[in-house]
Design a protein around this motif. Structure first.
Motif, PDB file in Angstrom:
ATOM      1  N   SER A  48       0.842  -1.191   0.000  1.00  0.00           N
ATOM      2  CA  SER A  48       0.000   0.000   0.000  1.00  0.00           C
ATOM      3  C   SER A  48       0.879   1.244   0.000  1.00  0.00           C
ATOM      4  O   SER A  48       2.084   1.167   0.230  1.00  0.00           O
ATOM      5  N   ASN A  49       0.237   2.366  -0.225  1.00  0.00           N
ATOM      6  CA  ASN A  49       0.921   3.649  -0.085  1.00  0.00           C
ATOM      7  C   ASN A  49       1.105   3.946   1.404  1.00  0.00           C
ATOM      8  O   ASN A  49       0.567   3.234   2.251  1.00  0.00           O
ATOM      9  N   ASN A  50       1.803   5.025   1.714  1.00  0.00           N
ATOM     10  CA  ASN A  50       1.981   5.430   3.112  1.00  0.00           C
ATOM     11  C   ASN A  50       0.749   6.125   3.676  1.00  0.00           C
ATOM     12  O   ASN A  50       0.701   6.427   4.858  1.00  0.00           O
ATOM     13  N   SER A  51      -0.250   6.363   2.858  1.00  0.00           N
ATOM     14  CA  SER A  51      -1.526   6.885   3.327  1.00  0.00           C
ATOM     15  C   SER A  51      -2.635   6.143   2.586  1.00  0.00           C
ATOM     16  O   SER A  51      -2.489   5.811   1.410  1.00  0.00           O
ATOM     17  N   ALA A  52      -3.719   5.879   3.326  1.00  0.00           N
ATOM     18  CA  ALA A  52      -4.810   5.107   2.719  1.00  0.00           C
ATOM     19  C   ALA A  52      -6.081   5.257   3.541  1.00  0.00           C
ATOM     20  O   ALA A  52      -6.039   5.583   4.733  1.00  0.00           O
ATOM     21  N   LEU A  56     -13.129  -0.192   8.584  1.00  0.00           N
ATOM     22  CA  LEU A  56     -13.382  -1.133   9.678  1.00  0.00           C
ATOM     23  C   LEU A  56     -14.893  -1.259   9.832  1.00  0.00           C
ATOM     24  O   LEU A  56     -15.645  -0.400   9.357  1.00  0.00           O
ATOM     25  N   PRO A  57     -15.390  -2.301  10.517  1.00  0.00           N
ATOM     26  CA  PRO A  57     -16.845  -2.425  10.699  1.00  0.00           C
ATOM     27  C   PRO A  57     -17.485  -1.190  11.336  1.00  0.00           C
ATOM     28  O   PRO A  57     -18.637  -0.870  11.045  1.00  0.00           O
ATOM     29  N   GLY A  58     -16.739  -0.468  12.170  1.00  0.00           N
ATOM     30  CA  GLY A  58     -17.271   0.722  12.823  1.00  0.00           C
ATOM     31  C   GLY A  58     -17.186   1.998  12.005  1.00  0.00           C
ATOM     32  O   GLY A  58     -17.699   3.033  12.409  1.00  0.00           O
ATOM     33  N   GLY A  59     -16.553   1.961  10.848  1.00  0.00           N
ATOM     34  CA  GLY A  59     -16.441   3.147  10.008  1.00  0.00           C
ATOM     35  C   GLY A  59     -15.091   3.243   9.324  1.00  0.00           C
ATOM     36  O   GLY A  59     -14.216   2.402   9.510  1.00  0.00           O
ATOM     37  N   ASP A  60     -14.943   4.283   8.546  1.00  0.00           N
ATOM     38  CA  ASP A  60     -13.728   4.501   7.762  1.00  0.00           C
ATOM     39  C   ASP A  60     -12.802   5.501   8.452  1.00  0.00           C
ATOM     40  O   ASP A  60     -13.258   6.480   9.047  1.00  0.00           O
ATOM     41  N   LEU A  61     -11.512   5.247   8.338  1.00  0.00           N
ATOM     42  CA  LEU A  61     -10.479   6.135   8.852  1.00  0.00           C
ATOM     43  C   LEU A  61      -9.524   6.462   7.717  1.00  0.00           C
ATOM     44  O   LEU A  61      -9.281   5.631   6.845  1.00  0.00           O
ATOM     45  N   PHE A  62      -8.965   7.649   7.740  1.00  0.00           N
ATOM     46  CA  PHE A  62      -7.874   7.981   6.826  1.00  0.00           C
ATOM     47  C   PHE A  62      -6.607   8.003   7.660  1.00  0.00           C
ATOM     48  O   PHE A  62      -6.534   8.706   8.672  1.00  0.00           O
ATOM     49  N   ILE A  63      -5.625   7.215   7.264  1.00  0.00           N
ATOM     50  CA  ILE A  63      -4.382   7.114   8.022  1.00  0.00           C
ATOM     51  C   ILE A  63      -3.208   7.467   7.116  1.00  0.00           C
ATOM     52  O   ILE A  63      -3.122   7.000   5.981  1.00  0.00           O
ATOM     53  N   GLU A  64      -2.320   8.298   7.659  1.00  0.00           N
ATOM     54  CA  GLU A  64      -1.099   8.667   6.948  1.00  0.00           C
ATOM     55  C   GLU A  64       0.091   8.333   7.846  1.00  0.00           C
ATOM     56  O   GLU A  64       0.126   8.711   9.013  1.00  0.00           O
ATOM     57  N   TRP A  65       1.058   7.599   7.300  1.00  0.00           N
ATOM     58  CA  TRP A  65       2.298   7.255   8.004  1.00  0.00           C
ATOM     59  C   TRP A  65       3.400   8.123   7.426  1.00  0.00           C
ATOM     60  O   TRP A  65       3.766   7.997   6.258  1.00  0.00           O
ATOM     61  N   LYS A  66       3.908   9.052   8.254  1.00  0.00           N
ATOM     62  CA  LYS A  66       4.898  10.013   7.778  1.00  0.00           C
ATOM     63  C   LYS A  66       5.878  10.289   8.906  1.00  0.00           C
ATOM     64  O   LYS A  66       5.470  10.506  10.046  1.00  0.00           O
ATOM     65  N   ASP A  67       7.163  10.273   8.590  1.00  0.00           N
ATOM     66  CA  ASP A  67       8.216  10.572   9.572  1.00  0.00           C
ATOM     67  C   ASP A  67       8.096   9.687  10.806  1.00  0.00           C
ATOM     68  O   ASP A  67       8.260  10.147  11.939  1.00  0.00           O
ATOM     69  N   GLU A  68       7.783   8.417  10.591  1.00  0.00           N
ATOM     70  CA  GLU A  68       7.661   7.412  11.657  1.00  0.00           C
ATOM     71  C   GLU A  68       6.499   7.656  12.619  1.00  0.00           C
ATOM     72  O   GLU A  68       6.436   7.058  13.681  1.00  0.00           O
ATOM     73  N   TYR A  69       5.557   8.527  12.255  1.00  0.00           N
ATOM     74  CA  TYR A  69       4.347   8.758  13.039  1.00  0.00           C
ATOM     75  C   TYR A  69       3.131   8.423  12.187  1.00  0.00           C
ATOM     76  O   TYR A  69       3.159   8.586  10.969  1.00  0.00           O
ATOM     77  N   CYS A  70       2.061   7.999  12.831  1.00  0.00           N
ATOM     78  CA  CYS A  70       0.789   7.775  12.140  1.00  0.00           C
ATOM     79  C   CYS A  70      -0.169   8.887  12.503  1.00  0.00           C
ATOM     80  O   CYS A  70      -0.322   9.243  13.683  1.00  0.00           O
ATOM     81  N   TYR A  71      -0.811   9.434  11.493  1.00  0.00           N
ATOM     82  CA  TYR A  71      -1.830  10.461  11.670  1.00  0.00           C
ATOM     83  C   TYR A  71      -3.152   9.857  11.255  1.00  0.00           C
ATOM     84  O   TYR A  71      -3.321   9.432  10.108  1.00  0.00           O
ATOM     85  N   LEU A  72      -4.077   9.794  12.178  1.00  0.00           N
ATOM     86  CA  LEU A  72      -5.361   9.116  11.979  1.00  0.00           C
ATOM     87  C   LEU A  72      -6.466  10.164  11.969  1.00  0.00           C
ATOM     88  O   LEU A  72      -6.560  10.992  12.878  1.00  0.00           O
ATOM     89  N   THR A  73      -7.300  10.133  10.935  1.00  0.00           N
ATOM     90  CA  THR A  73      -8.424  11.057  10.815  1.00  0.00           C
ATOM     91  C   THR A  73      -9.696  10.257  10.618  1.00  0.00           C
ATOM     92  O   THR A  73      -9.747   9.373   9.769  1.00  0.00           O
ATOM     93  N   GLY A  74     -10.703  10.572  11.407  1.00  0.00           N
ATOM     94  CA  GLY A  74     -11.976   9.881  11.262  1.00  0.00           C
ATOM     95  C   GLY A  74     -12.959  10.341  12.313  1.00  0.00           C
ATOM     96  O   GLY A  74     -12.617  11.128  13.208  1.00  0.00           O
ATOM     97  N   PRO A  75     -14.181   9.856  12.230  1.00  0.00           N
ATOM     98  CA  PRO A  75     -15.220  10.288  13.165  1.00  0.00           C
ATOM     99  C   PRO A  75     -15.051   9.650  14.542  1.00  0.00           C
ATOM    100  O   PRO A  75     -14.464   8.582  14.685  1.00  0.00           O
ATOM    101  N   ALA A  76     -15.577  10.320  15.550  1.00  0.00           N
ATOM    102  CA  ALA A  76     -15.667   9.764  16.897  1.00  0.00           C
ATOM    103  C   ALA A  76     -17.147   9.726  17.260  1.00  0.00           C
ATOM    104  O   ALA A  76     -17.861  10.709  17.067  1.00  0.00           O
TER     105      ALA A  76
END
Length: 84
Positions: A48-52, A56-76
């Motif tokens: 996969s790319n470093n972002s995708a 999941l069954p509970g919903g969609d997340l956008f995750i970006e792996w950059k500079d050894e950190y993961c940035y997760l965006t999605g609903p709560a």
């Protein structure tokens, strides 16, 4: 003798599907840490790319792996409310 595990299906380089099994709880709707781990594993393996988008069954997340950190965006969402 028990384990937390994520099962990852690569839909495309920009889309992963993840299911989560947590010891003591069984299948869960989502796990941000597990979703990030799934993306990093797929990116490191060249699947996969470093972002995708990670579904999941509970919903969609956008995750970006950059500079050894993961940035997760999605609903709560509140999924349970209790009182002791």
């Amino acid at each position: 003798n028990r384990v937390n595990v994520e099962f990852v299906e690569v839909i495309s380089r920009e889309h992963l599907k993840v299911r989560v099994w947590e010891r003591g709880a069984g299948e869960t709707l989502a796990c941000g840490t597990g979703a990030c781990a799934g993306l990093v594993a797929c990116a490191r393996l060249g699947l996969s790319n470093n972002s995708a988008l990670v579904s999941l069954p509970g919903g969609d997340l956008f995750i970006e792996w950059k500079d050894e950190y993961c940035y997760l965006t999605g609903p709560a969402r509140l999924v349970y409310k209790g009182q002791f």
